[in-house]
Motif scaffolding. Structure first.
Motif, PDB file in Angstrom:
ATOM      1  N   HIS A  45      -0.478  -6.493   4.774  1.00 28.74           N
ATOM      2  CA  HIS A  45       0.554  -7.153   3.981  1.00 28.74           C
ATOM      3  C   HIS A  45       1.558  -7.813   4.928  1.00 28.74           C
ATOM      4  O   HIS A  45       2.075  -7.174   5.837  1.00 28.74           O
ATOM      5  CB  HIS A  45       1.278  -6.128   3.098  1.00 28.74           C
ATOM      6  CG  HIS A  45       2.458  -6.706   2.375  1.00 28.74           C
ATOM      7  ND1 HIS A  45       2.326  -7.477   1.253  1.00 28.74           N
ATOM      8  CD2 HIS A  45       3.788  -6.647   2.639  1.00 28.74           C
ATOM      9  CE1 HIS A  45       3.525  -7.864   0.842  1.00 28.74           C
ATOM     10  NE2 HIS A  45       4.427  -7.368   1.670  1.00 28.74           N
ATOM     11  N   CYS A  62       0.816  -1.218   0.000  1.00 35.89           N
ATOM     12  CA  CYS A  62       0.000   0.000   0.000  1.00 35.89           C
ATOM     13  C   CYS A  62       0.852   1.272   0.000  1.00 35.89           C
ATOM     14  O   CYS A  62       0.311   2.370  -0.061  1.00 35.89           O
ATOM     15  CB  CYS A  62      -0.973  -0.009   1.170  1.00 35.89           C
ATOM     16  SG  CYS A  62      -0.209   0.257   2.780  1.00 35.89           S
ATOM     17  N   CYS A  87       1.852  -5.091   7.828  1.00 38.52           N
ATOM     18  CA  CYS A  87       1.394  -3.707   7.662  1.00 38.52           C
ATOM     19  C   CYS A  87       0.074  -3.496   8.402  1.00 38.52           C
ATOM     20  O   CYS A  87      -0.903  -4.199   8.150  1.00 38.52           O
ATOM     21  CB  CYS A  87       1.226  -3.389   6.175  1.00 38.52           C
ATOM     22  SG  CYS A  87       0.498  -1.774   5.887  1.00 38.52           S
ATOM     23  N   CYS A 100      -2.801  -2.387   5.592  1.00 39.05           N
ATOM     24  CA  CYS A 100      -3.372  -3.264   4.555  1.00 39.05           C
ATOM     25  C   CYS A 100      -3.147  -4.752   4.823  1.00 39.05           C
ATOM     26  O   CYS A 100      -3.483  -5.591   3.995  1.00 39.05           O
ATOM     27  CB  CYS A 100      -2.798  -2.898   3.189  1.00 39.05           C
ATOM     28  SG  CYS A 100      -1.095  -3.453   2.949  1.00 39.05           S
TER      29      CYS A 100
END
Ligand code: ZN
Length: 282
Positions: A51, A30, A46, A49
């Motif tokens: 991740h 992101c 993250c 988002c």
């Protein structure tokens, strides 16, 4: 010369960097800037988002094993058996990888407990020559599996690799059957072998020990496959479906048993080890 460099030259009092480079982490998905401490506290996931970032062996072992675990020694193997050289010597590539990494090769293991349940955890580190499987990785896998056999406990293997280490030719491919034999020995002893597929797990590793677990757990969004998408697409001349070779797609199609977020990974492993490890007396 960038405008910033020019400004710095003219104004020497702002030349000194006051914030170290590693204070912030940029999420590769992101692109959000995350405070490094916050990112680390969130297990390198993250917060914006979800991740799941790639992590090294030390970070992974510390996340999964309880404090005070024992680091297994790196096995000694014949270095550069083929005296291989492409654009660079293999020995130089190894030297560069070792300078950038705290470990001797791409597979590091620890023995300890996961929420009190004894286990060996082996971790393949993608940052070391793409996590590629050569003789050192094969031997480290075998040492870790043997440690589990000796201690009658489960073996958790966290995979991440681009495949076999081409600089070792056929000797790297020989690690596939060698590792496979150890997974059979664990099975014969009734001990669980659990695979955690991290991003990315591909090539010869997927074709051997990464797909021979009693249970396969994948991290969200992890790329898992044998050949690359472009090769497959060009061979079958068909558009590949959305999310092809990703953890969630493979879970939906029965290739992996669970997709578990990193926050829940340790707890899930502890629970599975509890179900699957025979009582000491057995
Ligand atoms: Zn993100």
């Amino acid at each position: 010369m960038s405008w910033l460099t020019r400004v710095r030259e003219r104004l020497p009092f702002i030349n000194k960097r006051e914030t170290p480079d590693n204070l912030w982490v940029k999420c590769p998905r992101c692109k959000e800037m995350i405070f490094a401490k916050e990112y680390e506290a969130n297990l390198s996931v993250c917060p914006k988002c979800d991740h799941h970032g790639r992590i090294g062996a030390d970070e992974r072992l510390a996340q999964l094993l309880d404090e005070g675990f024992e680091l297994l020694p790196a096995p000694e193997v014949t270095e550069d058996p083929l005296k291989f050289k492409d654009s660079k010597r293999y020995t130089d590539r190894l030297k560069a990888a070792r300078a950038a990494n705290p470990h001797h090769d791409a597979f590091t293991s620890g023995f300890g407990t996961i929420e009190g349940k004894p286990a060996v955890v082996g971790v393949q580190d993608f940052t070391f020559m793409g996590g590629s499987m050569g003789m050192a990785v094969g031997d480290a896998f075998i040492t870790a599996a043997q440690k589990a056999l000796d201690n009658k406990c489960g073996f958790v293997c966290v995979t991440a690799a681009g495949g076999a280490r081409m600089q070792e030719g056929i000797l790297s491919l020989m690690q596939m059957p060698r590792a496979t034999v150890m997974t059979r020995r664990l099975r014969e002893a009734g001990l669980p072998y659990i695979v955690v597929l991290a991003d990315p797990t591909t090539g010869g590793v997927t074709a051997s020990y990464a797909m021979l677990g009693d249970i396969h757990i994948a991290e969200p969004g992890a790329l898992i496959g044998f050949a690359g998408q472009r090769v497959i697409q060009e061979t079958i001349r068909e558009q590949l479906p959305e999310g092809f070779q990703r953890a969630e797609y493979l879970h939906k199609h029965g290739m992996v048993d669970l997709v578990v977020s990193r926050q829940d990974l340790k707890g899930t492993l502890a629970e599975l080890l509890d179900y699957l490890t025979p009582a000491k007396a057995a």
